[in-house]
Design a protein around this motif. Structure first.
Motif, PDB file in Angstrom:
ATOM      1  N   GLU A  38       0.797  -1.271   0.159  1.00 28.29           N
ATOM      2  CA  GLU A  38      -0.014  -0.104  -0.128  1.00 28.29           C
ATOM      3  C   GLU A  38       0.935   1.185  -0.006  1.00 28.29           C
ATOM      4  O   GLU A  38       1.778   1.261   1.048  1.00 28.29           O
ATOM      5  CB  GLU A  38      -0.907  -0.091   1.226  1.00 28.29           C
ATOM      6  CG  GLU A  38      -1.851  -1.246   1.380  1.00 28.29           C
ATOM      7  CD  GLU A  38      -2.450  -1.113   2.757  1.00 28.29           C
ATOM      8  OE1 GLU A  38      -3.195  -0.108   2.926  1.00 28.29           O
ATOM      9  OE2 GLU A  38      -2.504  -2.374   3.377  1.00 28.29           O
ATOM     10  N   ARG A  95      -3.359   7.035  -3.874  1.00 24.90           N
ATOM     11  CA  ARG A  95      -3.076   5.809  -3.028  1.00 24.90           C
ATOM     12  C   ARG A  95      -3.578   4.551  -3.605  1.00 24.90           C
ATOM     13  O   ARG A  95      -4.499   4.626  -4.377  1.00 24.90           O
ATOM     14  CB  ARG A  95      -4.209   5.974  -1.827  1.00 24.90           C
ATOM     15  CG  ARG A  95      -3.834   7.299  -0.779  1.00 24.90           C
ATOM     16  CD  ARG A  95      -5.256   7.181   0.215  1.00 24.90           C
ATOM     17  NE  ARG A  95      -5.060   8.403   0.937  1.00 24.90           N
ATOM     18  CZ  ARG A  95      -4.895   8.374   2.202  1.00 24.90           C
ATOM     19  NH1 ARG A  95      -4.872   7.130   2.957  1.00 24.90           N
ATOM     20  NH2 ARG A  95      -4.714   9.691   2.784  1.00 24.90           N
ATOM     21  N   ALA A 138      -3.118   0.405  -3.892  1.00 25.26           N
ATOM     22  CA  ALA A 138      -2.645  -1.162  -3.175  1.00 25.26           C
ATOM     23  C   ALA A 138      -2.587  -2.051  -4.296  1.00 25.26           C
ATOM     24  O   ALA A 138      -3.300  -1.862  -5.238  1.00 25.26           O
ATOM     25  CB  ALA A 138      -3.839  -1.765  -2.333  1.00 25.26           C
TER      26      ALA A 138
END
Length: 132
Positions: A91, A106, A108
């Motif tokens: 992440e 962001r 992951a």
């Protein structure tokens, strides 16, 4: 940590480093070289949305990434690494320019590892509100 989990983590960390290197240089060969022949990847949007199969498809995808971002993407924060005996999830936050516009995200990603090769990749996107 088991020996198998340590090996999986080592291979996935190398893949992650190679991914970041590809973003910064547009040289995807180090990453492509550690993909299994039956590599699959899942991407959440665009022309690569869904499940994609094969190293050639991956090569096309990463070339597309270069077209969209150039060499502007930089890792800003690696927030978390979670691993099992077969999968490692990273992440992180990154930023740069996407088609000439500010990009900040962001993300992951997960790598599935088999026989010291990456056999699967999945990417999940978020947003910090500055992306298109």
């Amino acid at each position: 940590m088991t020996q198998e989990k340590e090996k999986t983590l080592k291979v996935a960390k190398q893949a992650f480093d190679n991914l970041m290197y590809g973003f910064e240089t547009s040289d995807w060969n180090p990453l492509l070289n550690i993909l299994a022949d039956d590599f699959t990847f899942w991407f959440p949007i665009g022309k690569y949305h869904g499940l994609n199969v094969g190293k050639e498809r991956a090569k096309d995808f990463f070339q597309y990434v270069t077209e969209v971002f150039g060499q502007t993407i930089k890792l800003t924060t690696l927030e978390r690494v979670t691993s099992s005996e077969t999968t490692v999830v990273f992440e992180f936050r990154d930023e740069g320019m996407m088609r000439g516009q500010p990009y900040k995200n962001r993300i992951a990603i997960s790598f599935d590892v088999r026989d010291e090769k990456i056999c699967g990749y999945r990417e999940y996107l978020g947003s910090d509100g500055k992306s298109n």
